[in-house]
Design a protein around this motif. Structure first.
Motif, PDB file in Angstrom:
ATOM      1  N   UNK A   1     -12.663   8.760  -0.448  1.00  0.00           N
ATOM      2  CA  UNK A   1     -11.314   8.600  -1.001  1.00  0.00           C
ATOM      3  C   UNK A   1     -11.298   7.679  -2.213  1.00  0.00           C
ATOM      4  N   UNK A   2     -11.830   6.454  -2.061  1.00  0.00           N
ATOM      5  CA  UNK A   2     -11.732   5.487  -3.157  1.00  0.00           C
ATOM      6  C   UNK A   2     -12.560   5.879  -4.383  1.00  0.00           C
ATOM      7  N   UNK A   3     -13.793   6.424  -4.234  1.00  0.00           N
ATOM      8  CA  UNK A   3     -14.493   6.896  -5.440  1.00  0.00           C
ATOM      9  C   UNK A   3     -13.721   7.970  -6.201  1.00  0.00           C
TER      10      UNK A   3
ATOM     11  N   UNK B   1      -6.214   8.013   7.489  1.00  0.00           N
ATOM     12  CA  UNK B   1      -4.791   8.242   7.211  1.00  0.00           C
ATOM     13  C   UNK B   1      -4.164   6.990   6.608  1.00  0.00           C
ATOM     14  N   UNK B   2      -4.508   5.827   7.174  1.00  0.00           N
ATOM     15  CA  UNK B   2      -3.949   4.571   6.666  1.00  0.00           C
ATOM     16  C   UNK B   2      -4.363   4.309   5.219  1.00  0.00           C
ATOM     17  N   UNK B   3      -5.614   4.629   4.896  1.00  0.00           N
ATOM     18  CA  UNK B   3      -6.085   4.442   3.518  1.00  0.00           C
ATOM     19  C   UNK B   3      -5.384   5.409   2.567  1.00  0.00           C
ATOM     20  N   UNK B   4      -5.132   6.623   3.017  1.00  0.00           N
ATOM     21  CA  UNK B   4      -4.409   7.583   2.185  1.00  0.00           C
ATOM     22  C   UNK B   4      -2.998   7.090   1.877  1.00  0.00           C
ATOM     23  N   UNK B   5      -2.349   6.475   2.870  1.00  0.00           N
ATOM     24  CA  UNK B   5      -1.023   5.892   2.641  1.00  0.00           C
ATOM     25  C   UNK B   5      -1.136   4.770   1.602  1.00  0.00           C
ATOM     26  N   UNK B   6      -2.180   3.957   1.734  1.00  0.00           N
ATOM     27  CA  UNK B   6      -2.409   2.894   0.757  1.00  0.00           C
ATOM     28  C   UNK B   6      -2.636   3.443  -0.639  1.00  0.00           C
ATOM     29  N   UNK B   7      -3.328   4.566  -0.742  1.00  0.00           N
ATOM     30  CA  UNK B   7      -3.595   5.188  -2.051  1.00  0.00           C
ATOM     31  C   UNK B   7      -2.299   5.641  -2.712  1.00  0.00           C
ATOM     32  N   UNK B   8      -1.376   6.180  -1.920  1.00  0.00           N
ATOM     33  CA  UNK B   8      -0.069   6.578  -2.458  1.00  0.00           C
ATOM     34  C   UNK B   8       0.633   5.361  -3.060  1.00  0.00           C
TER      35      UNK B   8
ATOM     36  N   UNK C   1      -1.687  -2.678   2.213  1.00  0.00           N
ATOM     37  CA  UNK C   1      -0.965  -1.734   3.074  1.00  0.00           C
ATOM     38  C   UNK C   1      -1.887  -1.140   4.130  1.00  0.00           C
ATOM     39  N   UNK C   2      -3.062  -0.682   3.704  1.00  0.00           N
ATOM     40  CA  UNK C   2      -4.012  -0.077   4.653  1.00  0.00           C
ATOM     41  C   UNK C   2      -4.482  -1.091   5.686  1.00  0.00           C
ATOM     42  N   UNK C   3      -4.700  -2.351   5.274  1.00  0.00           N
ATOM     43  CA  UNK C   3      -5.155  -3.384   6.211  1.00  0.00           C
ATOM     44  C   UNK C   3      -4.104  -3.668   7.274  1.00  0.00           C
ATOM     45  N   UNK C   4      -2.847  -3.756   6.862  1.00  0.00           N
ATOM     46  CA  UNK C   4      -1.762  -4.005   7.827  1.00  0.00           C
ATOM     47  C   UNK C   4      -1.667  -2.844   8.820  1.00  0.00           C
ATOM     48  N   UNK C   5      -1.746  -1.626   8.327  1.00  0.00           N
ATOM     49  CA  UNK C   5      -1.669  -0.449   9.208  1.00  0.00           C
ATOM     50  C   UNK C   5      -2.870  -0.396  10.166  1.00  0.00           C
ATOM     51  N   UNK C   6      -4.048  -0.748   9.662  1.00  0.00           N
ATOM     52  CA  UNK C   6      -5.238  -0.780  10.524  1.00  0.00           C
ATOM     53  C   UNK C   6      -5.086  -1.824  11.625  1.00  0.00           C
ATOM     54  N   UNK C   7      -4.549  -2.985  11.266  1.00  0.00           N
ATOM     55  CA  UNK C   7      -4.363  -4.054  12.258  1.00  0.00           C
ATOM     56  C   UNK C   7      -3.394  -3.610  13.349  1.00  0.00           C
ATOM     57  N   UNK C   8      -2.305  -2.980  12.945  1.00  0.00           N
ATOM     58  CA  UNK C   8      -1.330  -2.481  13.927  1.00  0.00           C
ATOM     59  C   UNK C   8      -1.991  -1.468  14.859  1.00  0.00           C
ATOM     60  N   UNK C   9      -2.771  -0.553  14.278  1.00  0.00           N
ATOM     61  CA  UNK C   9      -3.440   0.480  15.083  1.00  0.00           C
ATOM     62  C   UNK C   9      -4.470  -0.134  16.026  1.00  0.00           C
ATOM     63  N   UNK C  10      -5.245  -1.094  15.523  1.00  0.00           N
ATOM     64  CA  UNK C  10      -6.286  -1.714  16.341  1.00  0.00           C
ATOM     65  C   UNK C  10      -5.686  -2.440  17.542  1.00  0.00           C
ATOM     66  N   UNK C  11      -4.606  -3.156  17.325  1.00  0.00           N
ATOM     67  CA  UNK C  11      -3.948  -3.869  18.425  1.00  0.00           C
ATOM     68  C   UNK C  11      -3.316  -2.883  19.413  1.00  0.00           C
TER      69      UNK C  11
END
Length: 542
Positions: free
Chosen positions: A255-257, A405-412, A442-452
């Protein structure tokens, strides 16, 4: 024991990663001096295509192998773990063969398409590496799954040493002998020799992995003989599981490249829209992509080492349904990441200009102009590091699609922020850096929510964030004033920067001991832990 495995595994991979990065820099500098700007222009497309294809070959599959092997080892299915590895190795070999054939057959067409005919020969020289590196990566994933990180570290160093020595020699040899490819220029032949160094590096790294693998066969066969489980999965089911794990990880890695490639067009067009001319727009974008971004990639090596060590540990604990061990490893992994990421960010924020001028002494004006971008990206690196470690944890529990999915949201979010801010003349290219940092946040916050949500893991905020943050801020402030003082005295940016960095490492080390961000027991788990603790006791650093 889990703590020892995670800390030691991460330390081994981090040390190897740093050495590999250093050797990589040592390779590119003399290569550029040898083949010149034209040769590097021939070399770059081959290198970019090589890296792009390797994402599809090696980003997800080694992690899938590591995860599946560790899960089977956790419940005593040693025979099935070996089958996972052998099937994966065959799959990796086929993928490598396809990649090599693609480059061999289409390199001429690609070279014409990008209007760089001289890059065709370097591309073809990369083909053997595309065949061998995926096979080598399958062995690395296998040993990581057994929670043995040293084989990966040793092979990485061996690969890079072979690449540097052979690549530089072959670049010189190819340039000196017209008969090798008479229809190409000296610079193109030199670039091809440098590219062939990647193949020789792969040979060296693969030979090391094969030697280690053969030496481990006796122990592995003993485990298989002792396997009393009667589970036997079909090859199709194993390959299906590999695909379910590897494909989302590969997509996430790509995604990022891809975004960075698209970013080039968006940033330049928005700069033009805000009133900058074509030449200045390209100059500003070059400051972001060529000066600032590569520096932020360097500390990622440290975090990636923790991730590779964490995934098999979390996978094994999750397979045994040992939630306590799983969450302890996740918590420790995140804390180790913050202890490394926060000082890296603080140091780069404090010394952005001096570091850039140290690395690009002949382009001081551009280096200083790129400093705000580097400072913004350095803050974003804290969130990027969080994404990396939480992605590893989510992959370990089988939720590999969630971080994608979280990273894609961050990309938007990145595209929206970049589009708006880059067109503001006073902000210009720094808007793209803010966009990237926003995406990571944004992606980090979403990942943290998902992980918890999926694990219920709890983090000790004080030792995970507050203590390392305080230590990093203190270090950053002191480093800034040390640099200013030394620069005023000596007038040398290089000496002032190096002394400030050394001073910063010492201050941060002292601070994390004084704040107890790192405990005595955790230091004892390091390979030289007892000596470090004895020295700290003697100096009364606790």
């Amino acid at each position: 024991m889990a703590k020892k495995s995670l800390i030691q595994g991460a330390a081994v991979l981090a040390a190897a990663g740093l050495l590999v990065k250093f050797l990589g820099a040592f390779f590119r500098l003399p290569l550029a001096g040898m083949i010149g700007a034209v040769g590097m222009a021939n070399y770059a497309p081959a290198y970019y295509i090589y890296n792009f294809l390797l994402v599809f070959a090696t980003a997800g599959l080694p992690i899938a192998i590591s995860k599946m092997v560790s899960e089977r080892y956790a419940i005593g299915q040693f025979r099935e773990a070996e089958r996972v590895f052998k099937l994966s190795r065959t799959l990796m070999a086929l993928i490598g063969l396809l990649g090599a054939c693609f480059v061999l057959f289409f390199s001429d067409a690609i070279a014409v398409m990008i209007n760089n005919p001289g890059s065709a020969l370097p591309m073809k020289s990369m083909a053997p590496a595309l065949l061998l590196v995926p096979i080598m990566a399958s062995y690395r994933g296998y040993f990581q799954g057994m929670q043995e990180m040293s084989p990966t570290a040793i092979s990485q160093v061996a690969e890079q040493i072979f690449r540097v020595i052979c690549g530089l020699f072959l670049a010189w040899f190819f340039m000196s002998n017209v008969w090798i490819a008479a229809n190409y220029t000296d610079e193109a032949r030199g670039a091809a020799g440098g590219c062939l160094g990647a193949a020789t590096g792969a040979v060296g790294g693969l030979l090391v992995m094969l030697i280690i693998y053969m030496r481990s066969r006796k122990q592995v066969k003993s485990r298989i003989r002792g396997d009393r489980t009667d589970v036997r999965e079909t090859s199709g089911n194993i390959l299906k599981q590999i695909a379910l794990i590897a494909i989302p990880i590969t997509i996430g890695s790509a995604i990022m490249p891809i975004v960075n490639l698209l970013d080039a067009g968006i940033v330049t067009s928005r700069l033009l829209a805000s009133g900058w001319d074509q030449s200045m727009s390209e100059e500003l974008y070059g400051q972001l992509s060529g000066f600032a971004s590569p520096l932020v990639a360097f500390p990622q090596v440290l975090v990636q080492a923790i991730v590779l060590s964490l995934v098999p540990l979390v996978s094994a604990a999750n397979k045994r349904r040992n939630d306590v061990e799983r969450n302890r490893n996740i918590s420790l992994g995140v804390r180790m990441t913050m202890i490394l990421a926060l000082p890296c960010a603080a140091g780069l924020v404090a010394l952005a200009g001096p570091v850039l001028m140290l690395l690009y002494p002949t382009q001081k004006a551009s280096a200083l102009s790129a400093a705000p971008c580097l400072q913004t990206l350095s803050i974003g690196f804290i969130f990027l590091a969080s994404i990396m470690i939480m992605t590893g944890a989510l992959q370990g529990i089988g939720k590999q699609m969630v971080p994608v999915v979280n990273l894609l949201i961050g990309v938007v979010v990145k595209f929206i922020v970049t589009w708006i801010l880059t067109a503001v003349p006073e902000i210009n290219v720094a808007g793209a850096a803010v966009g990237t940092a926003s995406a990571y946040l944004v992606a980090a916050v979403l990942d943290l929510i998902a992980l918890k949500r999926y694990t219920g893991v709890k983090f000790a905020v004080s030792s995970t964030v507050i203590k390392p943050l305080i230590s990093s801020v203190v270090m950053g402030v002191l480093v800034y004033f040390v640099y200013q003082g030394v620069y005023l005295l000596l007038g040398s940016n290089g000496i002032a920067t190096i002394l400030a960095v050394i001073f910063g490492v010492g201050v941060y080390g002292l601070m994390i001991l004084r704040t107890k961000a790192v405990t005595r027991e955790e230091i004892l788990n390091l390979s030289k832990g007892r000596k470090i603790v004895a020295l700290c006791d003697k100096l009364k650093l606790w």
